[in-house]
Design a protein around this motif. Structure first.
Motif, PDB file in Angstrom:
ATOM      1  N   ASP A  31       0.835  -1.201   0.000  1.00  0.00           N
ATOM      2  CA  ASP A  31       0.000   0.000   0.000  1.00  0.00           C
ATOM      3  C   ASP A  31       0.868   1.248   0.000  1.00  0.00           C
ATOM      4  N   HIS A  32       0.302   2.343  -0.510  1.00  0.00           N
ATOM      5  CA  HIS A  32       0.893   3.677  -0.421  1.00  0.00           C
ATOM      6  C   HIS A  32       2.292   3.733  -1.039  1.00  0.00           C
ATOM      7  N   GLY A  33       2.571   2.909  -2.021  1.00  0.00           N
ATOM      8  CA  GLY A  33       3.852   2.959  -2.704  1.00  0.00           C
ATOM      9  C   GLY A  33       5.032   2.502  -1.876  1.00  0.00           C
ATOM     10  N   ALA A  36       8.876  -2.960  -1.514  1.00  0.00           N
ATOM     11  CA  ALA A  36       8.710  -4.339  -1.063  1.00  0.00           C
ATOM     12  C   ALA A  36       9.640  -4.647   0.107  1.00  0.00           C
ATOM     13  N   PHE A  37      10.860  -4.126   0.062  1.00  0.00           N
ATOM     14  CA  PHE A  37      11.801  -4.390   1.150  1.00  0.00           C
ATOM     15  C   PHE A  37      11.281  -3.816   2.469  1.00  0.00           C
ATOM     16  N   VAL A  38      10.831  -2.571   2.430  1.00  0.00           N
ATOM     17  CA  VAL A  38      10.309  -1.941   3.652  1.00  0.00           C
ATOM     18  C   VAL A  38       9.066  -2.674   4.134  1.00  0.00           C
ATOM     19  N   ALA A  39       8.231  -3.104   3.188  1.00  0.00           N
ATOM     20  CA  ALA A  39       7.034  -3.854   3.570  1.00  0.00           C
ATOM     21  C   ALA A  39       7.416  -5.148   4.271  1.00  0.00           C
ATOM     22  N   GLY A  40       8.411  -5.850   3.727  1.00  0.00           N
ATOM     23  CA  GLY A  40       8.859  -7.080   4.369  1.00  0.00           C
ATOM     24  C   GLY A  40       9.501  -6.820   5.714  1.00  0.00           C
ATOM     25  N   PHE A  41      10.251  -5.730   5.813  1.00  0.00           N
ATOM     26  CA  PHE A  41      10.913  -5.381   7.071  1.00  0.00           C
ATOM     27  C   PHE A  41       9.891  -5.084   8.168  1.00  0.00           C
ATOM     28  N   THR A  42       8.849  -4.355   7.832  1.00  0.00           N
ATOM     29  CA  THR A  42       7.870  -3.978   8.851  1.00  0.00           C
ATOM     30  C   THR A  42       6.907  -5.118   9.189  1.00  0.00           C
ATOM     31  N   PRO A 143       4.301  -9.064  -6.179  1.00  0.00           N
ATOM     32  CA  PRO A 143       5.474  -8.432  -6.787  1.00  0.00           C
ATOM     33  C   PRO A 143       6.495  -8.037  -5.726  1.00  0.00           C
ATOM     34  N   GLY A 144       7.765  -8.237  -6.042  1.00  0.00           N
ATOM     35  CA  GLY A 144       8.821  -7.857  -5.102  1.00  0.00           C
ATOM     36  C   GLY A 144       8.951  -8.794  -3.931  1.00  0.00           C
ATOM     37  N   ALA A 146      10.909 -11.292  -3.312  1.00  0.00           N
ATOM     38  CA  ALA A 146      12.282 -11.558  -2.874  1.00  0.00           C
ATOM     39  C   ALA A 146      12.798 -10.434  -1.975  1.00  0.00           C
ATOM     40  N   ALA A 147      12.537  -9.185  -2.364  1.00  0.00           N
ATOM     41  CA  ALA A 147      12.955  -8.051  -1.535  1.00  0.00           C
ATOM     42  C   ALA A 147      12.195  -8.042  -0.215  1.00  0.00           C
ATOM     43  N   ALA A 148      10.916  -8.402  -0.269  1.00  0.00           N
ATOM     44  CA  ALA A 148      10.111  -8.448   0.950  1.00  0.00           C
ATOM     45  C   ALA A 148      10.667  -9.494   1.918  1.00  0.00           C
ATOM     46  N   LEU A 149      11.072 -10.646   1.388  1.00  0.00           N
ATOM     47  CA  LEU A 149      11.632 -11.689   2.244  1.00  0.00           C
ATOM     48  C   LEU A 149      12.959 -11.246   2.852  1.00  0.00           C
ATOM     49  N   ALA A 150      13.779 -10.529   2.073  1.00  0.00           N
ATOM     50  CA  ALA A 150      15.041 -10.014   2.613  1.00  0.00           C
ATOM     51  C   ALA A 150      14.774  -9.061   3.775  1.00  0.00           C
ATOM     52  N   GLY A 151      13.799  -8.187   3.620  1.00  0.00           N
ATOM     53  CA  GLY A 151      13.437  -7.276   4.703  1.00  0.00           C
ATOM     54  C   GLY A 151      12.921  -8.015   5.916  1.00  0.00           C
ATOM     55  N   MET A 152      12.120  -9.074   5.675  1.00  0.00           N
ATOM     56  CA  MET A 152      11.561  -9.849   6.780  1.00  0.00           C
ATOM     57  C   MET A 152      12.654 -10.542   7.579  1.00  0.00           C
ATOM     58  N   VAL A 153      13.635 -11.128   6.889  1.00  0.00           N
ATOM     59  CA  VAL A 153      14.715 -11.826   7.587  1.00  0.00           C
ATOM     60  C   VAL A 153      15.563 -10.832   8.380  1.00  0.00           C
TER      61      VAL A 153
END
Length: 197
Positions: A31-33, A36-42, A143-144, A146-153
Motif C-alpha cells: 500500500d501507499h507505494g 517491497a523491502f520496507v514492507a517485508g521489514f515492517t 510483486p517484489g 524476494a525483496a520483501a523476504l530479505a526485509g523480513m529476515v
C-alpha cells in the motif's frame, strides 16, 4: 560505567529499534507505494504473535546458552525456508496452532530458565520458524517478494538481537522479571490456542 549498566543501555537501545519500526507500519505490504523491502521489514512488527516469539527466543538464548546466536540463526534461516514454501503455494497443516504453540513453549522456556542442549534448542527454533515463515510467505506473496523476504529476515534478526540484548541485561540483574515476561508470553500462546482447539 559498570557492566550491568552498559548491558541495560544496550538492551534498551535494542528494544527501541523495533518500536520505531513498528510506529510506521500501515496496511497491506504494498500500500501507499511502500517498497517491497520496507514492507517485508515492517511485516514481523505488525503481528504481536510473531514479534513476541522472536524476542522471547532471543531472551531465552541469552539467558540459558553460551552460543546465544545459534537458536536465533536457526530460526531466521528456517523462517526463510518456510516463507519460500509459502510463496510457492505449499500449505503446511496447523500453521496457526503451531505459531501459538511456539509462544507457549518459548514463554515457558523463558519463565523457567530451562536449558536445552545447543542442537536441541536450534532444532526447536527451526521447527517453529518453519510455521512462522509459511504464514509470512503467504502474506507477502506478490510483486517484489524476494525483496520483501530479505526485509523480513533482517527484521527477524533485529528482533532476535533485541531479545538477546534484553536477556543479557536481565541475566544477572533480575530473576523475577524474565519469569513474569515468559509467563505472559506463554499465557498469550494459550489464549491463541484456545479458540483453535
Amino acid at each position: 560505567m559498570t557492566r550491568p549498566s552498559t548491558a541495560r543501555l544496550v538492551a534498551l537501545a535494542a528494544c527501541a529499534a523495533p518500536l520505531l519500526a513498528a510506529a510506521h507500519t500501515g496496511g497491506a505490504p504494498h500500500d501507499h507505494g511502500t517498497s517491497a523491502f520496507v514492507a517485508g521489514f515492517t511485516h514481523p512488527f505488525t503481528g504481536l504473535d510473531h514479534l513476541a516469539a522472536m524476542v522471547a527466543l532471543g531472551v531465552w538464548s541469552a539467558m540459558t546458552t553460551r552460543r546465544v546466536w545459534l537458536a536465533p540463526a536457526a530460526f531466521a534461516g528456517t523462517l526463510l525456508v518456510g516463507a519460500l514454501l509459502g510463496l510457492a503455494g505449499l500449505q503446511l497443516p496447523a500453521v496457526e496452532p503451531m505459531i501459538a504453540a511456539s509462544l507457549l513453549v518459548l514463554g515457558l522456556l523463558v519463565a523457567t530458565g530451562r536449558q536445552l542442549p545447543a542442537a536441541a534448542g536450534a532444532a526447536l527454533a527451526a521447527v517453529f520458524a518453519l510455521f512462522h515463515g509459511a504464514a509470512h510467505g503467504n502474506e507477502l506473496a506478490g510483486p517484489g517478494a524476494a525483496a520483501a523476504l530479505a526485509g523480513m529476515v533482517l527484521a527477524t534478526a533485529l528482533l532476535h538481537g533485541a531479545g538477546i540484548g534484553l536477556g543479557l541485561a536481565l541475566k544477572n540483574a533480575n530473576r523475577w522479571l524474565p519469569r513474569v515476561a515468559g509467563a505472559a508470553v506463554a499465557v498469550f500462546g494459550i489464549a491463541l490456542l484456545a479458540p483453535l482447539a
